[in-house]
Design an enzyme around this catalytic site. Structure first.
Site, PDB file in Angstrom:
ATOM      1  NE  ARG A 182      -7.125  -6.226   9.447  1.00 52.60           N
ATOM      2  CZ  ARG A 182      -7.097  -6.317   8.125  1.00 52.60           C
ATOM      3  NH1 ARG A 182      -7.234  -5.205   7.391  1.00 52.60           N
ATOM      4  NH2 ARG A 182      -6.916  -7.486   7.534  1.00 52.60           N
ATOM      5  CB  ALA A 210      -9.973   0.247   0.760  1.00 51.08           C
ATOM      6  CB  ILE A 268      -0.954   0.003   1.217  1.00 51.68           C
ATOM      7  CG1 ILE A 268      -1.916  -1.173   1.145  1.00 51.68           C
ATOM      8  CG2 ILE A 268      -1.734   1.317   1.280  1.00 51.68           C
ATOM      9  CD1 ILE A 268      -2.759  -1.362   2.403  1.00 51.68           C
ATOM     10  CG  HIS A 284     -12.608  -3.191   6.244  1.00 50.67           C
ATOM     11  ND1 HIS A 284     -12.194  -3.821   7.400  1.00 50.67           N
ATOM     12  CD2 HIS A 284     -11.584  -3.347   5.364  1.00 50.67           C
ATOM     13  CE1 HIS A 284     -10.982  -4.331   7.221  1.00 50.67           C
ATOM     14  NE2 HIS A 284     -10.598  -4.058   5.988  1.00 50.67           N
ATOM     15  CG  ASP A 316     -11.790   1.252   4.069  1.00 51.72           C
ATOM     16  OD1 ASP A 316     -12.955   1.454   3.659  1.00 51.72           O
ATOM     17  OD2 ASP A 316     -11.180   0.188   3.859  1.00 51.72           O
ATOM     18  CD  GLU A 359     -13.768  -2.928  10.328  1.00 46.07           C
ATOM     19  OE1 GLU A 359     -13.682  -3.833   9.478  1.00 46.07           O
ATOM     20  OE2 GLU A 359     -12.896  -2.038  10.479  1.00 46.07           O
TER      21      GLU A 359
END
Length: 318
Positions: free
Chosen positions: A231, A281, A151, A279, A255, A260
């Site tokens: 995360r 992406a 990333i 979440h 995101d 979560e």
């Protein structure tokens, strides 16, 4: 070498740990073709040398399968983040994951969140009236990326046209191409006072949980923006809310969240300085395509007894 690969779920393990998740059925078919494209043969678990694991949840069912079939030598996991499976990494098998596979879409998402935060997109979108707000440009800002994997590599490339000063903090200090500086994670507090955009894009481990909390927010300069595409537990949620209220952070693009999924009544949802995406992406189709490419590549490498791609470091936990 004829490589024999099993794919979970399959009938042989339907009774192990949890029922088969039928939602992975179509993906299993694509993965089976990926195994064959790599020169492998899909076989029952008891005959396999390697295993592609598609069952969601924790490590329990996988560990039961490994206990029952110790001849397995390699396990491919479909996720980039494997923090829920660290218990399984004590087994002698080689484990590979999808780290790096999904980086292009996730890095695009990180860039989108940064731009949206800098331009107050949330306040614009929620205002039921004409509401001119001066935008901030990403051009020339100081961007700090926590994490130096796929990333970060892709995001550094995307940031190139903006003329940003980019610093990457990661475990290795080997220079990352395109970054102005590559530093160890221990330098985080040193660089925060000159960070305009802080992007979290690293693996979740016990050491990186709450790596961004009250002390870190206090060091950021006025107007700083936080983006998290890694995360949720990397960021202390309560500390983030306090930092937003105190003006230590101008906006946050998330995101991922902690907890979560984020409960409907959570104050982050209604905060006009916070943009949340669920979440998402990377798309399901993209994930399936990239996972199959990773499976094909690793089957070929496994057959040739060459180093596998995305190898998990059990000591590091990712």
């Amino acid at each position: 070498m004829n490589v024999r690969i099993a794919i979970a779920p399959e009938a042989a393990i339907e009774g192990v740990g949890r029922p088969t998740d039928v939602s992975v059925g179509p993906l299993r078919e694509r993965v089976a073709r990926a195994v064959e494209d790599g020169g492998g043969e899909v076989v029952p678990l008891e005959d396999a040398d390697g295993l592609v694991w598609l069952l969601p949840g924790g490590p329990g069912p996988l560990m039961e399968a490994l206990d029952a079939h110790p001849r397995l030598r390699w396990v491919q996991l479909p996720w980039a983040g494997v923090e829920h499976f660290t218990e399984a990494f004590s087994y002698p098998q080689a484990f590979t994951c999808a780290k790096g596979s999904y980086a292009k879409q996730v890095s695009e998402h990180a860039l989108m969140l940064a731009l949206a935060c800098l331009r107050d997109l949330v306040r614009h979108a929620r205002a039921p009236h004409w509401n001119p707000i001066d935008p901030r440009s990403l051009g020339g800002l100081n961007v700090t990326i926590l994490g130096g994997g796929g990333i970060a590599t892709e995001l550094v490339r995307l940031l190139g046209p903006f003329g940003c000063r980019v610093r990457v903090l990661r475990r290795s200090t080997t220079p990352l191409e395109g970054a102005d500086e590559t530093l160890p994670i221990s330098r985080l507090h040193d660089v925060l006072p000159t960070t305009d955009v802080l992007v979290v894009a690293l693996a979740l481990t016990p050491q990186t949980r709450h790596i961004v909390g009250a002390p870190e927010f206090a060091l950021l300069p006025p107007g700083a923006v936080l983006v998290n595409v890694a995360r949720g537990p990397h960021v202390d949620t309560e500390a983030l809310l306090k930092a937003l209220a105190a003006g230590q952070v101008t906006a946050a693009g998330l995101d991922v969240t902690d907890p979560e999924p984020l409960p409907a009544e959570h104050p982050l949802w209604s905060h006009d300085q916070v943009l949340i995406t669920s979440h998402c992406a990377d798309s399901s189709e993209y994930v399936a395509t990239m996972l199959c490419e990773r499976v094909t590549e690793n089957v070929r490498l496994f057959a040739a007894d060459r180093p596998l791609v995305g190898l998990v470091d059990p000591a590091a936990g990712y």
